[in-house]
Design a protein around this motif. Structure first.
Motif, PDB file in Angstrom:
ATOM      1  N   ILE A 117       2.975   3.937 -14.635  1.00  0.00           N
ATOM      2  CA  ILE A 117       1.912   2.982 -14.966  1.00  0.00           C
ATOM      3  C   ILE A 117       2.242   2.263 -16.270  1.00  0.00           C
ATOM      4  CG2 ILE A 117      -0.497   2.824 -15.733  1.00  0.00           C
ATOM      5  CD1 ILE A 117      -1.145   5.009 -13.658  1.00  0.00           C
ATOM      6  N   LEU A 140      -5.914   6.021   2.075  1.00  0.00           N
ATOM      7  CA  LEU A 140      -4.783   5.542   1.261  1.00  0.00           C
ATOM      8  C   LEU A 140      -5.125   4.238   0.551  1.00  0.00           C
ATOM      9  CD1 LEU A 140      -1.806   5.545   0.276  1.00  0.00           C
ATOM     10  CD2 LEU A 140      -1.281   4.177   2.300  1.00  0.00           C
ATOM     11  N   PHE A 141      -5.728   3.307   1.293  1.00  0.00           N
ATOM     12  CA  PHE A 141      -6.010   1.985   0.727  1.00  0.00           C
ATOM     13  C   PHE A 141      -7.014   2.072  -0.429  1.00  0.00           C
ATOM     14  CE2 PHE A 141      -5.103  -0.179   5.106  1.00  0.00           C
ATOM     15  CZ  PHE A 141      -3.810   0.291   5.051  1.00  0.00           C
ATOM     16  N   TYR A 145       0.841  -1.207   0.000  1.00  0.00           N
ATOM     17  CA  TYR A 145       0.000   0.000   0.000  1.00  0.00           C
ATOM     18  C   TYR A 145       0.876   1.256   0.000  1.00  0.00           C
ATOM     19  CZ  TYR A 145      -4.588  -2.235   0.881  1.00  0.00           C
ATOM     20  OH  TYR A 145      -5.752  -2.948   0.772  1.00  0.00           O
ATOM     21  N   ILE A 182      -4.568   3.112  -9.020  1.00  0.00           N
ATOM     22  CA  ILE A 182      -3.385   2.955  -9.864  1.00  0.00           C
ATOM     23  C   ILE A 182      -3.357   1.549 -10.459  1.00  0.00           C
ATOM     24  CG2 ILE A 182      -1.555   2.126  -8.289  1.00  0.00           C
ATOM     25  CD1 ILE A 182       0.084   4.632  -9.359  1.00  0.00           C
ATOM     26  N   ARG A 183      -3.898   0.587  -9.751  1.00  0.00           N
ATOM     27  CA  ARG A 183      -4.026  -0.761 -10.302  1.00  0.00           C
ATOM     28  C   ARG A 183      -4.932  -0.748 -11.532  1.00  0.00           C
ATOM     29  NH1 ARG A 183      -1.571  -5.615 -10.636  1.00  0.00           N
ATOM     30  NH2 ARG A 183      -3.039  -7.267 -11.001  1.00  0.00           N
ATOM     31  N   VAL A 229       2.776   1.822  -3.473  1.00  0.00           N
ATOM     32  CA  VAL A 229       1.846   2.248  -4.522  1.00  0.00           C
ATOM     33  C   VAL A 229       1.331   3.658  -4.213  1.00  0.00           C
ATOM     34  CG1 VAL A 229      -0.311   1.706  -5.716  1.00  0.00           C
ATOM     35  CG2 VAL A 229       1.268  -0.120  -5.107  1.00  0.00           C
ATOM     36  N   ARG A 261      -7.167   4.864  -2.474  1.00  0.00           N
ATOM     37  CA  ARG A 261      -6.456   5.535  -3.561  1.00  0.00           C
ATOM     38  C   ARG A 261      -5.590   4.563  -4.350  1.00  0.00           C
ATOM     39  NH1 ARG A 261      -2.396   9.568  -2.645  1.00  0.00           N
ATOM     40  NH2 ARG A 261      -2.377   8.936  -0.461  1.00  0.00           N
ATOM     41  N   THR A 262      -4.965   3.620  -3.638  1.00  0.00           N
ATOM     42  CA  THR A 262      -4.032   2.719  -4.319  1.00  0.00           C
ATOM     43  C   THR A 262      -4.744   1.759  -5.272  1.00  0.00           C
ATOM     44  OG1 THR A 262      -4.120   1.273  -2.381  1.00  0.00           O
ATOM     45  CG2 THR A 262      -2.270   2.791  -2.539  1.00  0.00           C
ATOM     46  N   ARG A 263      -6.037   1.552  -5.051  1.00  0.00           N
ATOM     47  CA  ARG A 263      -6.786   0.703  -5.986  1.00  0.00           C
ATOM     48  C   ARG A 263      -6.811   1.309  -7.379  1.00  0.00           C
ATOM     49  NH1 ARG A 263     -12.243  -2.297  -3.711  1.00  0.00           N
ATOM     50  NH2 ARG A 263     -11.119  -4.242  -3.498  1.00  0.00           N
ATOM     51  N   GLY A 273      -5.407   1.718 -13.435  1.00  0.00           N
ATOM     52  CA  GLY A 273      -4.633   2.358 -14.501  1.00  0.00           C
ATOM     53  C   GLY A 273      -3.757   1.351 -15.219  1.00  0.00           C
ATOM     54  N   ILE A 274      -3.133   0.473 -14.463  1.00  0.00           N
ATOM     55  CA  ILE A 274      -2.244  -0.519 -15.062  1.00  0.00           C
ATOM     56  C   ILE A 274      -3.032  -1.524 -15.885  1.00  0.00           C
ATOM     57  CG2 ILE A 274      -0.809  -2.513 -14.463  1.00  0.00           C
ATOM     58  CD1 ILE A 274       0.483  -0.741 -12.339  1.00  0.00           C
ATOM     59  N   ALA A 312      -1.942  -4.159  -3.400  1.00  0.00           N
ATOM     60  CA  ALA A 312      -2.499  -2.894  -2.909  1.00  0.00           C
ATOM     61  C   ALA A 312      -3.875  -2.593  -3.488  1.00  0.00           C
ATOM     62  CB  ALA A 312      -1.538  -1.746  -3.220  1.00  0.00           C
ATOM     63  N   ALA A 313      -4.437  -3.533  -4.250  1.00  0.00           N
ATOM     64  CA  ALA A 313      -5.799  -3.361  -4.741  1.00  0.00           C
ATOM     65  C   ALA A 313      -6.788  -4.110  -3.847  1.00  0.00           C
ATOM     66  CB  ALA A 313      -5.907  -3.862  -6.179  1.00  0.00           C
ATOM     67  N   THR A 334       1.052  -3.566  -6.944  1.00  0.00           N
ATOM     68  CA  THR A 334      -0.253  -2.951  -7.188  1.00  0.00           C
ATOM     69  C   THR A 334      -1.372  -3.965  -7.030  1.00  0.00           C
ATOM     70  OG1 THR A 334      -0.257  -3.333  -9.601  1.00  0.00           O
ATOM     71  CG2 THR A 334       0.711  -1.257  -8.807  1.00  0.00           C
ATOM     72  N   PHE A 382      -7.872   4.105   5.523  1.00  0.00           N
ATOM     73  CA  PHE A 382      -8.889   3.806   4.509  1.00  0.00           C
ATOM     74  C   PHE A 382      -8.689   4.665   3.267  1.00  0.00           C
ATOM     75  CE2 PHE A 382     -13.005   4.181   2.424  1.00  0.00           C
ATOM     76  CZ  PHE A 382     -13.376   2.847   2.341  1.00  0.00           C
TER      77      PHE A 382
END
Lengths: 320, 320
Positions: free
Chosen positions: A220, B281-282, A202, B288-289, A205, B284-286, B291-292, A234-235, A231, B279
């Protein structure tokens, strides 16, 4: 391996929460006839409707009492932060002889929050199936999730051995290997193997998320294997993981402290160009990987993470 | 996708180093006829014999000069710490019109160490195929390693565009997407997407390695998904990674500083029970996943990491 149980282990299993774990277990129970009936309590009407549409429970309710009142096994599959509220709603409503169990990623806090609410004659068998994906919700579940993985039970001293044996039989019927240990020992091990890695993933990322826009887009685009692995971790579900860190605070802070020290030492070695120190650590860490491969943890999991399904199984030097 | 080139791009390609990347590229070149001849220089007689046994080079030597003297393309596939020594051995021995390229994970240091040694009339095209596994050595290679992945070239201003185009054509024939950028920009991006994640993975696995024996055994036994992913990353080649950190020091220390700050903030949030911060942060990091996954980096890789081969490709909510 398919388990077609010759007879059900329970008449009625009630789920509190139907996310990834709950809905996977419910699917398995219904597929293999491990209980005669599955009921569940969920928080929203939309989820209740979806659960019935998916056919993963015979009855679904938006209140806990309706779901659990006739149940022989009550399986709590909610974020561990909800346990105190859930526990309070179980007081005085369960059948005598009913068993309460759960799937939470921390165990001392679960015992603290649930046990005081349970009536005389109700057994409590805290559990933690070590299985999951980064997806969440009732649609994310699938009956093979548990196959070949470990389930840890942390029975409270003095509790019914018969209840523990029944919960163990259920997880074994789902394809799991079951081991019992103390709750505090569980929390310490999982702090290292699961909670710290998630916290780190977390964080890294998050660090990337905060980069200026153009650079983030390129991160990305060119995300290489290390970062992409992070990632995925962290998802994972934000509510579940918030609750894990708040409820396993001591063990997480302890191992995080060790990690910080080790990282500082490595940072210093990079700054001062101490190649020998880096090489020594990078060689040592290969060995623990071999331990994991040798322990077979790596071979037997074909349904949880994709990397497990197709790597190293042939013993050939192929990538994973 | 198979590439059966209608005609070879080079007469002779010489490899310096036949590890995972070198031996994969050599296999691909020979399989698809991308060059008429492959030669290589390796460090030990045992490796030389193994390379010939595997049939992944037409000629193999223990000295650089013999391998490179007739080559049109010299591909340096050694740990980047060896570059200065290698560069010195290229001075005065290469054919006029020869192209030197490499596959190193850092690019500024490679240019610093190689370019000064090259004669007039020899072109230099630094490159970095973003592909790999945690395995190393000539046995670990396979011709599909590069399929669907990015290759970054960092041509030095003023160098021959024709040389760059030829190196690009080679990687494209291996199934790669090629992009050019400045070496310092490459080093910054890779510091974030690859070098920092490897450093973190090495650290966390090292922290576990230092645990008392009984606990370490249980950590191995119950290694959950997060930790197991890290052990795979931390099983990568120690020499290669030592050299990466020593040669991309500034970029790594910069992003490591940001990471440390972010981790401290998270540690504090756990200690003080600040669930909202966790919560936030956790969640937000979803993103970027996503995005990938949207960027397609996740879909097109079927030969490097196993997790890429079988996850999300159907778009279904299945685990990976």
């Amino acid at each position: 391996m398919t388990n077609t149980a010759s007879k059900p282990l329970f008449d009625t299993v009630a789920f509190i929460g139907m996310g990834l774990i709950g809905s996977s277990l419910a699917r398995r129970i219904l597929r293999d006839g491990l209980a005669k009936k599955v009921t569940c309590a969920v928080r929203s009407e939309a989820t209740r409707d979806r659960v019935l549409e998916l056919g993963i429970a015979n009855e679904a309710y938006c209140d806990i009492k309706s779901a659990v009142v006739d149940a022989d096994l009550i399986m709590i599959c909610a974020p561990v932060g909800a346990n105190e509220t859930i526990g309070a709603q179980l007081a005085g409503v369960l059948k005598k002889g009913a068993i309460v169990s759960d799937v939470g990623s921390v165990k001392q806090a679960v015992i603290r929050d649930i046990a005081p609410h349970l009536d005389e004659g109700v057994s409590f068998v805290p559990g933690h199936p070590l299985a999951g994906t980064e997806h969440s919700g009732p649609d994310a579940g699938f009956p093979e999730l548990f196959e070949g993985r470990w389930c840890i039970l942390t029975p409270v001293p003095g509790e019914s051995e018969k209840a523990t044996a029944l919960v163990q039989a259920l997880w074994e019927a789902c394809g799991m290997k079951v081991e019992c240990m103390d709750a505090d020992h569980h929390d310490r091990i999982l702090g290292i193997t699961s909670h710290l890695p998630h916290l780190i993933a977390y964080t890294i990322v998050g660090t990337a998320t905060d980069l200026e826009d153009a650079l983030r887009q390129e991160v990305i685009k060119f995300s290489a294997s290390g970062f992409r692995d992070f990632t995925r971790i962290a998802a994972s579900d934000p509510t579940m993981w918030r609750d894990v860190f708040l409820n396993n605070r001591e063990a997480v802070l302890e191992v995080l402290g060790r990690f910080q020290e080790d990282l500082m030492a490595l940072q210093r070695a990079i700054r001062w160009g101490e190649g020998d120190k880096l090489f020594e650590l990078f060689s040592r860490t290969r060995e623990i990987r071999r331990g994991i491969v040798d322990a077979g943890q790596y071979f037997t999991n074909f349904s949880a993470e994709g990397e497990d399904r197709h790597s190293d199984e042939t013993g050939k030097k192929k990538p994973d």
